[in-house]
Design a protein around this motif. Structure first.
Motif, PDB file in Angstrom:
ATOM      1  N   HIS A  37      51.585  29.703  42.453  1.00 47.94           N
ATOM      2  CA  HIS A  37      51.333  31.042  41.938  1.00 47.94           C
ATOM      3  C   HIS A  37      52.564  31.649  41.272  1.00 47.94           C
ATOM      4  O   HIS A  37      52.518  32.162  40.165  1.00 47.94           O
ATOM      5  CB  HIS A  37      50.874  31.939  43.095  1.00 47.94           C
ATOM      6  CG  HIS A  37      50.537  33.324  42.678  1.00 47.94           C
ATOM      7  ND1 HIS A  37      51.295  34.403  43.041  1.00 47.94           N
ATOM      8  CD2 HIS A  37      49.542  33.805  41.909  1.00 47.94           C
ATOM      9  CE1 HIS A  37      50.767  35.495  42.521  1.00 47.94           C
ATOM     10  NE2 HIS A  37      49.706  35.151  41.839  1.00 47.94           N
ATOM     11  N   ARG A  41      53.118  33.414  37.603  1.00 52.95           N
ATOM     12  CA  ARG A  41      53.091  34.867  37.727  1.00 52.95           C
ATOM     13  C   ARG A  41      54.354  35.528  37.187  1.00 52.95           C
ATOM     14  O   ARG A  41      54.293  36.526  36.466  1.00 52.95           O
ATOM     15  CB  ARG A  41      52.892  35.230  39.203  1.00 52.95           C
ATOM     16  CG  ARG A  41      52.871  36.689  39.526  1.00 52.95           C
ATOM     17  CD  ARG A  41      51.576  37.350  39.064  1.00 52.95           C
ATOM     18  NE  ARG A  41      51.656  38.781  39.272  1.00 52.95           N
ATOM     19  CZ  ARG A  41      51.250  39.387  40.376  1.00 52.95           C
ATOM     20  NH1 ARG A  41      50.705  38.694  41.334  1.00 52.95           N
ATOM     21  NH2 ARG A  41      51.371  40.694  40.496  1.00 52.95           N
TER      22      ARG A  41
ATOM     23  N   SER B  87      45.314  42.407  32.822  1.00 54.95           N
ATOM     24  CA  SER B  87      44.870  42.492  34.216  1.00 54.95           C
ATOM     25  C   SER B  87      43.745  41.516  34.486  1.00 54.95           C
ATOM     26  O   SER B  87      43.594  41.021  35.600  1.00 54.95           O
ATOM     27  CB  SER B  87      44.504  43.915  34.625  1.00 54.95           C
ATOM     28  OG  SER B  87      43.756  44.513  33.637  1.00 54.95           O
ATOM     29  N   LYS B  88      42.980  41.189  33.435  1.00 54.58           N
ATOM     30  CA  LYS B  88      41.951  40.170  33.597  1.00 54.58           C
ATOM     31  C   LYS B  88      42.606  38.818  33.913  1.00 54.58           C
ATOM     32  O   LYS B  88      42.185  38.097  34.825  1.00 54.58           O
ATOM     33  CB  LYS B  88      41.131  40.068  32.316  1.00 54.58           C
ATOM     34  CG  LYS B  88      39.741  39.565  32.565  1.00 54.58           C
ATOM     35  CD  LYS B  88      38.876  39.781  31.345  1.00 54.58           C
ATOM     36  CE  LYS B  88      37.604  38.963  31.466  1.00 54.58           C
ATOM     37  NZ  LYS B  88      36.920  38.835  30.189  1.00 54.58           N
ATOM     38  N   TYR B  89      43.653  38.513  33.169  1.00 51.71           N
ATOM     39  CA  TYR B  89      44.358  37.246  33.382  1.00 51.71           C
ATOM     40  C   TYR B  89      44.998  37.222  34.774  1.00 51.71           C
ATOM     41  O   TYR B  89      44.944  36.228  35.489  1.00 51.71           O
ATOM     42  CB  TYR B  89      45.417  37.074  32.295  1.00 51.71           C
ATOM     43  CG  TYR B  89      46.216  35.793  32.387  1.00 51.71           C
ATOM     44  CD1 TYR B  89      45.586  34.551  32.429  1.00 51.71           C
ATOM     45  CD2 TYR B  89      47.608  35.822  32.407  1.00 51.71           C
ATOM     46  CE1 TYR B  89      46.314  33.378  32.499  1.00 51.71           C
ATOM     47  CE2 TYR B  89      48.346  34.658  32.475  1.00 51.71           C
ATOM     48  CZ  TYR B  89      47.694  33.432  32.525  1.00 51.71           C
ATOM     49  OH  TYR B  89      48.428  32.279  32.598  1.00 51.71           O
ATOM     50  N   LEU B  90      45.572  38.349  35.164  1.00 48.70           N
ATOM     51  CA  LEU B  90      46.190  38.433  36.491  1.00 48.70           C
ATOM     52  C   LEU B  90      45.179  38.181  37.601  1.00 48.70           C
ATOM     53  O   LEU B  90      45.459  37.485  38.564  1.00 48.70           O
ATOM     54  CB  LEU B  90      46.798  39.826  36.676  1.00 48.70           C
ATOM     55  CG  LEU B  90      48.274  39.935  36.325  1.00 48.70           C
ATOM     56  CD1 LEU B  90      48.732  41.374  36.407  1.00 48.70           C
ATOM     57  CD2 LEU B  90      49.097  39.071  37.266  1.00 48.70           C
ATOM     58  N   LYS B  91      43.987  38.767  37.409  1.00 55.02           N
ATOM     59  CA  LYS B  91      42.950  38.572  38.429  1.00 55.02           C
ATOM     60  C   LYS B  91      42.569  37.104  38.530  1.00 55.02           C
ATOM     61  O   LYS B  91      42.374  36.569  39.619  1.00 55.02           O
ATOM     62  CB  LYS B  91      41.721  39.406  38.080  1.00 55.02           C
ATOM     63  CG  LYS B  91      41.730  40.718  38.809  1.00 55.02           C
ATOM     64  CD  LYS B  91      40.397  41.405  38.743  1.00 55.02           C
ATOM     65  CE  LYS B  91      40.634  42.879  38.996  1.00 55.02           C
ATOM     66  NZ  LYS B  91      40.171  43.739  37.912  1.00 55.02           N
ATOM     67  N   LEU B  92      42.482  36.475  37.363  1.00 57.53           N
ATOM     68  CA  LEU B  92      42.138  35.057  37.331  1.00 57.53           C
ATOM     69  C   LEU B  92      43.211  34.235  38.041  1.00 57.53           C
ATOM     70  O   LEU B  92      42.918  33.279  38.756  1.00 57.53           O
ATOM     71  CB  LEU B  92      41.992  34.611  35.885  1.00 57.53           C
ATOM     72  CG  LEU B  92      41.250  33.295  35.679  1.00 57.53           C
ATOM     73  CD1 LEU B  92      39.845  33.384  36.205  1.00 57.53           C
ATOM     74  CD2 LEU B  92      41.253  32.905  34.210  1.00 57.53           C
ATOM     75  N   GLU B  94      45.118  35.278  40.481  1.00 58.61           N
ATOM     76  CA  GLU B  94      44.969  35.497  41.928  1.00 58.61           C
ATOM     77  C   GLU B  94      43.872  34.616  42.490  1.00 58.61           C
ATOM     78  O   GLU B  94      43.957  34.143  43.619  1.00 58.61           O
ATOM     79  CB  GLU B  94      44.597  36.957  42.213  1.00 58.61           C
ATOM     80  CG  GLU B  94      45.585  37.963  41.679  1.00 58.61           C
ATOM     81  CD  GLU B  94      46.659  38.306  42.682  1.00 58.61           C
ATOM     82  OE1 GLU B  94      46.321  38.836  43.731  1.00 58.61           O
ATOM     83  OE2 GLU B  94      47.837  38.036  42.377  1.00 58.61           O
ATOM     84  N   LYS B  95      42.826  34.431  41.665  1.00 64.25           N
ATOM     85  CA  LYS B  95      41.697  33.653  42.137  1.00 64.25           C
ATOM     86  C   LYS B  95      42.008  32.156  42.111  1.00 64.25           C
ATOM     87  O   LYS B  95      41.630  31.413  43.011  1.00 64.25           O
ATOM     88  CB  LYS B  95      40.479  33.958  41.258  1.00 64.25           C
ATOM     89  CG  LYS B  95      39.177  33.955  42.018  1.00 64.25           C
ATOM     90  CD  LYS B  95      38.017  34.366  41.132  1.00 64.25           C
ATOM     91  CE  LYS B  95      37.628  33.232  40.201  1.00 64.25           C
ATOM     92  NZ  LYS B  95      36.605  33.588  39.225  1.00 64.25           N
ATOM     93  N   PRO B  99      47.717  33.341  46.267  1.00 66.74           N
ATOM     94  CA  PRO B  99      48.671  34.376  45.880  1.00 66.74           C
ATOM     95  C   PRO B  99      49.797  34.589  46.892  1.00 66.74           C
ATOM     96  O   PRO B  99      50.861  35.067  46.511  1.00 66.74           O
ATOM     97  CB  PRO B  99      47.821  35.630  45.712  1.00 66.74           C
ATOM     98  CG  PRO B  99      46.556  35.337  46.410  1.00 66.74           C
ATOM     99  CD  PRO B  99      46.394  33.871  46.543  1.00 66.74           C
TER     100      PRO B  99
END
Lengths: 406, 386
Positions: A37, A41, B87-92, B94-95, B99
Motif C-alpha cells: 500500500h 500511496r 479520491s476515487k483512485y484512493l478508495k480503489l 484502499e480496496k 491499508p
C-alpha cells in the motif's frame, strides 16, 4: 484453539503436495503484493499536495489581480492607470512561470506514481529473485530515511536504480522540519501545520497545539511573562475547549518558572520535550502520507521472525541457514510468539529437504529418520551400507523401514 | 489484484490534472489579454485626445469583462473534478491493498542497534562494501563490521575468477583442503580442472600434463573416474572443442564453480550462503497476510494479540523456510517434545508417546493402530529422531 483460517481439513492420508505447493506459492505472491500500500500511496499523496499548493497559489494570485484591477485608482490619470495595469500583467507573467514550474513538478510525481504501478506489474510477471531483491532494497531505503541516515539511503537508491520507487524527496521535506525542531526552532513546523491544516484538523491532530505550548514554555523560560500571556491568549486559548487540562498545566508555569523542582512542571522545561516534538511530528507526517508508523523493515522482520520462530531455533544444533541461529535475530524474536504447526513437517537431516510422499522418511533400526533420497544415495555409494551420520552406527539398507507420517 | 482498473483510475487522475493545469494557464492568458487590450486602448487614447476623462470608463469596461469571465469559478470546477478522480483512485487503493499492515505489529522493544548491525552485515555479505561503510558511519554502530574482512576476501576471489584468474581461488581452496574434504566438496578438484583445461587450450599439452601430475594426484583415490576423463582430454589437445569432452570448455563451469565457492566459503565461515536478513524479510512477506487476518479475527473475538505466547494457527510460508522437523501427533494434535516424543508403531504409522500410553491404557495390552487395522504393543514401539 481452532480457527477458521487457512486450516485445511486434517486427513491422515497425506495428499500429494506437488500441485498445491505451486498454487500456494502463487497465492502467497499475490497476497504479498497486497501489502504494498505504502508504495503506491505515498507518491499519490505527494502529487495531491503539490496540486493543492499550485491551485491555491493560482487562486490567491488571480483573486488578488482581479480585485486590484477593479479597485484601480480612477483619478490619478491615464498614465497611472497604465502603470498599474502593466504591473498586474508582469505579476501574472510571474504567476504563469510559477504554474509552469508547478506543472513540471506534478508531472514528475505522476511519473513516479506510474513507475510504482509498473513495478507491481513486474511482481506477478517475471523474475522472483530480482523482485525480492529490489523489494528488500526499497524497504532498507525506507528504514534509513526514517532513521535519518539520508546519505546511505540516497546511495543505495542510486546504485540500485530505484529512485522512482522510494520517497527520498518526501522525506527530505520532512527533514527540514525535523532539523529545525532539533535546533529548537518552531517556525518551520508551524508552517508545515498551516500547509496541511485541513487534513490535520480532520485527523484531530494536536501537533500544532503542542508546538504552541512549547513556544509558550520558551517565553516563560526567558522570563517574558507578559509576552507569554499575550501569546497564550492568541494561540492557546482556541484549544481550550478540547485541551483544558494541558492548557492549565502550562499556564501554571508562569508561577513556577523554569527553575522549579515541582515534577509536573519541571518536565515541561526539560530539553527532551523537543525530542518528543520531533517524534510527534514524524507520526503526523507518516499519517499524512499514508505511511505505516513503524519502518516497513521492522514490520516485515517481526512477521518473518514470528513465522520462523520455533522452540528448536534456540537449540545448539540450529542450522546456520535459519536466521534464528544468530544472536541478533534471536534477540529481536524474543518478545514474539512462537509459530504453530497443525501438521508434521519433517526436514531430512542430511539433505535439508522436506520429507513428503515423494521423498518419504525412512527409519534406521536406531530410530533415526532420514529421507529416502539421502539414504538411497548413500547406499548406492557404499554397496548397500548405511552409516547413521549422528551415531556412526552401520546398517544394511534392507534393515530400514518406511514411516507413515500424517 | 486488478492492476488494470488501478491504471484506469490513475489515468483519469492524470487527465484531470493536465486539464486543470491547462485551465489555469488559459485563465491567466485570458486575463493578461484583457488587461493588455485595456492598456493599449488607454495608450491610443492618450495620443488621440489630449484628455484623460475616458480612462475610467475603460477601467470599468475591463472590470466588467473580468467579472464576466469568472476565472476563479472555472478553476474551482477543474480542481473539483481532479479531487473527485483522486479520491476515487484512493478508495480503489484502499480496496486493492491492505491499508494498514502494521495491525499485527507488536509494540515491543525492537532495538535499533541490533537491527543496524544486521543491516551492516547484510551489506558486507552482499559485497556492497561502500554502502556498508557509509551505513556504519551514519548509524554509528561498529559491531556490524566483523563480516567485512572475510567477505572482502571472498569477493576478491570471485572478481579474480570473473577475470579468468584462478590463483586466489586455488590458494584459498588448498588452505582449506581438509575442511572441503570433510564437506565432501569437489571444489578444489574442479578448480584444478578449470585450470587444467585453460592450460590445455591456451598453452601446451606438456604443460597440461605436468599440471595434472602435480595437482590431480591427491584426488585420484576419491575421484578416479573424473580424473580419467580429464586425462583423456590430453589426446584431443588442439581440438578439444570437437572432442567428446568439449563440454569441459563450457563457461557454465565457471559460473557453477563461483556458486559452489560462495557456498563453501560461507559454510567454512560458519555463515549461511543466503543473507539472513533476506530470508527473514521474505518469510515476513509470506507470513504477514495470515498474521493480519489473524489479528482481525482475534480482535473480533476480543482475544489478546500483544501477549500471546504461541500463534493459534499455522502460518503458510514456503517449504524453503522449514529448517526444523516438527512432529505433530495426529491423535493429540500437539507438537512433540522431549517429554512426549514421536513413536513408530510396527505398522509404520507414527504417533506421540502419550497417545500410545492412552491407547494401550498404560499397560502392555495390545491396541489397534488408529490408522490401520494392525495391532501393536507399547513395548514394540520405537522412539523416532528426526
Amino acid at each position: 484453539m481452532e480457527m477458521a483460517i487457512d486450516t485445511p481439513s486434517p486427513s491422515p492420508s497425506s495428499a500429494s503436495p506437488a500441485p498445491s505447493a505451486a498454487a500456494g506459492r502463487q497465492t502467497r505472491a499475490a497476497e504479498s503484493v497486497r501489502l504494498e500500500h505504502q508504495l503506491v500511496r505515498v507518491p499519490l499523496e505527494a502529487l495531491r499536495a503539490t496540486a493543492r499548493t499550485n491551485h491555491r497559489l493560482a487562486e490567491k494570485e488571480i483573486a488578488a489581480v482581479l480585485s486590484s484591477a477593479s479597485a484601480a485608482p480612477g483619478d490619478n490619470g491615464a498614465a497611472a492607470a497604465v502603470d498599474h495595469l502593466t504591473s498586474l500583467v508582469s505579476r501574472l507573467h510571474g504567476l504563469k512561470r510559477k504554474m509552469e514550474e508547478g506543472a513540471r513538478a506534478e508531472e514528475l510525481q505522476v511519473q513516479r506514481c506510474r513507475a510504482r504501478l509498473d513495478r507491481l506489474a513486474a511482481a506477478s510477471a517475471g523474475d522472483d529473485g530480482e523482485w525480492e531483491d529490489m523489494r528488500l532494497k526499497r524497504i532498507l531505503v525506507d528504514y534509513m530515511l526514517r532513521m535519518s541516515y539520508y546519505d546511505t539511503a540516497a546511495k543505495l537508491a542510486e546504485t540500485s536504480g530505484i529512485q522512482d520507487l522510494v520517497d527520498i524527496d518526501v522525506f527530505l521535506d520532512a527533514k527540514r522540519v525535523i532539523d529545525s525542531l532539533q535546533n529548537k526552532e518552531i517556525a518551520p513546523a508551524l508552517a508545515w501545520c498551516a500547509e496541511n491544516k485541513s487534513r490535520l484538523k480532520k485527523s484531530k491532530s494536536k501537533l500544532e497545539f503542542l508546538l504552541r505550548l512549547q513556544e509558550f514554555v520558551e517565553l516563560v523560560r526567558a522570563k517574558n511573562s507578559l509576552q507569554a500571556i499575550a501569546y497564550g491568549r492568541k494561540y492557546l486559548a482556541p484549544w481550550a475547549s478540547t485541551h483544558m487540562k494541558e492548557l492549565q498545566r502550562v499556564f501554571a508555569t508562569l508561577v513556577f518558572r523554569s527553575t522549579t523542582n515541582c515534577v509536573p512542571y519541571k518536565v515541561l522545561f526539560e530539553l527532551n520535550q523537543w525530542d518528543s516534538l520531533v517524534d510527534q511530528f514524524k507520526q503526523e507526517f507518516y499519517k499524512l502520507y499514508g505511511m505505516t508508523l513503524e519502518p516497513l523493515l521492522n514490520i516485515y522482520l517481526q512477521a518473518g521472525l514470528t513465522a520462523l520462530k520455533t522452540p528448536f531455533c534456540f537449540e545448539g544444533n540450529c542450522p546456520k541457514e535459519d536466521p534464528l541461529s544468530l544472536d541478533g535475530f534471536r534477540k529481536l524474536a524474543e518478545p514474539l510468539p512462537f509459530s504453530k504447526q497443525h501438521h508434521s513437517k519433517l526436514v531430512c537431516h542430511i539433505t535439508k529437504e522436506l520429507m513428503d510422499t515423494e521423498n518419504p522418511p525412512l527409519v534406521l533400526p536406531n530410530g533415526y529418520v532420514y529421507s529416502t533420497k539421502a539414504l538411497d544415495e548413500m547406499a548406492k555409494k557404499n554397496e548397500g551400507k548405511i552409516t547413521c551420520p549422528r551415531t556412526g552406527e552401520v546398517y544394511n539398507y534392507t534393515e530400514l523401514v518406511k514411516a507413515y507420517i500424517s | 489484484m486488478e492492476l488494470d482498473s488501478l491504471r484506469e483510475a490513475f489515468d483519469r487522475v492524470v487527465e484531470k490534472r493536465a486539464l486543470s493545469s491547462t485551465k489555469v494557464q488559459e485563465a491567466i492568458d485570458q486575463i493578461v489579454t484583457e488587461i493588455e487590450q485595456a492598456i493599449s486602448r488607454m495608450q491610443m487614447m492618450n495620443t488621440d485626445y489630449m484628455g484623460s476623462c475616458d480612462h475610467s470608463s475603460i477601467m470599468a469596461e475591463l472590470k466588467a469583462k473580468l467579472n464576466e469571465m469568472v476565472p476563479l469559478n472555472q478553476l474551482e470546477g477543474c480542481q473539483k473534478e481532479l479531487n473527485a478522480a483522486l479520491s476515487k483512485y484512493l478508495k480503489l487503493l484502499e480496496k486493492s491493498f491492505n491499508p494498514d499492515i502494521s495491525k499485527a505489529y507488536r509494540n515491543v522493544d525492537f532495538e535499533a542497534c541490533t537491527i543496524n548491525n544486521i543491516i551492516a552485515n547484510h551489506f558486507y555479505r552482499q559485497g556492497l562494501f561502500d554502502l556498508g561503510d557509509s551505513f556504519v558511519h551514519e548509524c554509528g554502530e561498529s559491531d556490524g563490521t566483523y563480516l567485512k574482512l572475510p567477505f572482502q576476501e571472498m569477493y576478491g576471489i570471485l572478481e579474480a575468477m570473473q577475470a579468468r584468474n584462478l590463483e586466489p581461488a586455488l590458494s584459498w581452496a588448498s588452505k582449506n583442503h581438509d575442511q572441503l574434504m570433510q564437506n565432501s566438496s569437489m571444489l578444489e578438484l574442479k578448480l584444478h580442472q578449470l585450470q587444467f583445461v585453460e592450460i590445455l587450450t591456451k598453452e601446451s599439452r606438456d604443460e597440461a600434463f605436468k599440471y595434472a601430475r602435480t595437482h590431480f594426484a591427491p584426488f585420484v583415490s576419491l575421484y578416479q573416474a573424473e580424473i580419467q576423463r580429464l586425462m583423456a582430454c590430453l589426446l584431443w589437445a588442439d581440438r578439444l572443442d570437437k572432442s567428446p569432452y568439449a563440454e569441459f570448455m563450457s563457461s557454465t563451469h565457471w559460473d557453477k564453480l563461483a556458486e559452489e565457492l560462495i557456498h563453501q566459503f560461507c559454510s567454512i565461515l560458519g555463515q549461511s550462503s543466503d543473507s539472513p536478513l533476506n530470508v527473514a524479510i521474505s518469510a515476513g512477506f509470506q507470513g504477514l497476510p495470515t498474521l493480519l487476518k489473524l489479528t482481525t479475527v482475534m480482535a473480533a473475538k476480543k482475544q489478546e494479540w500483544q501477549a500471546m505466547k504461541q500463534l493459534p494457527v499455522p502460518i503458510d510460508i514456503g517449504p524453503e523456510f522449514q529448517y526444523h522437523s516438527v512432529f505433530v501427533c495426529p491423535v493429540l494434535r500437539e507438537q512433540s517434545s522431549d517429554e512426549n516424543p514421536p513413536m513408530l508403531m510396527p505398522c509404520g504409522h507414527a504417533v506421540s508417546k502419550q497417545s500410545i500410553m492412552k491407547l494401550s491404557k498404560s499397560s502392555s495390552r495390545p491396541f489397534k493402530c488408529p490408522y490401520c487395522p494392525s495391532e501393536a504393543v507399547a513395548s514394540q514401539c520405537k522412539q523416532l529422531r528426526f
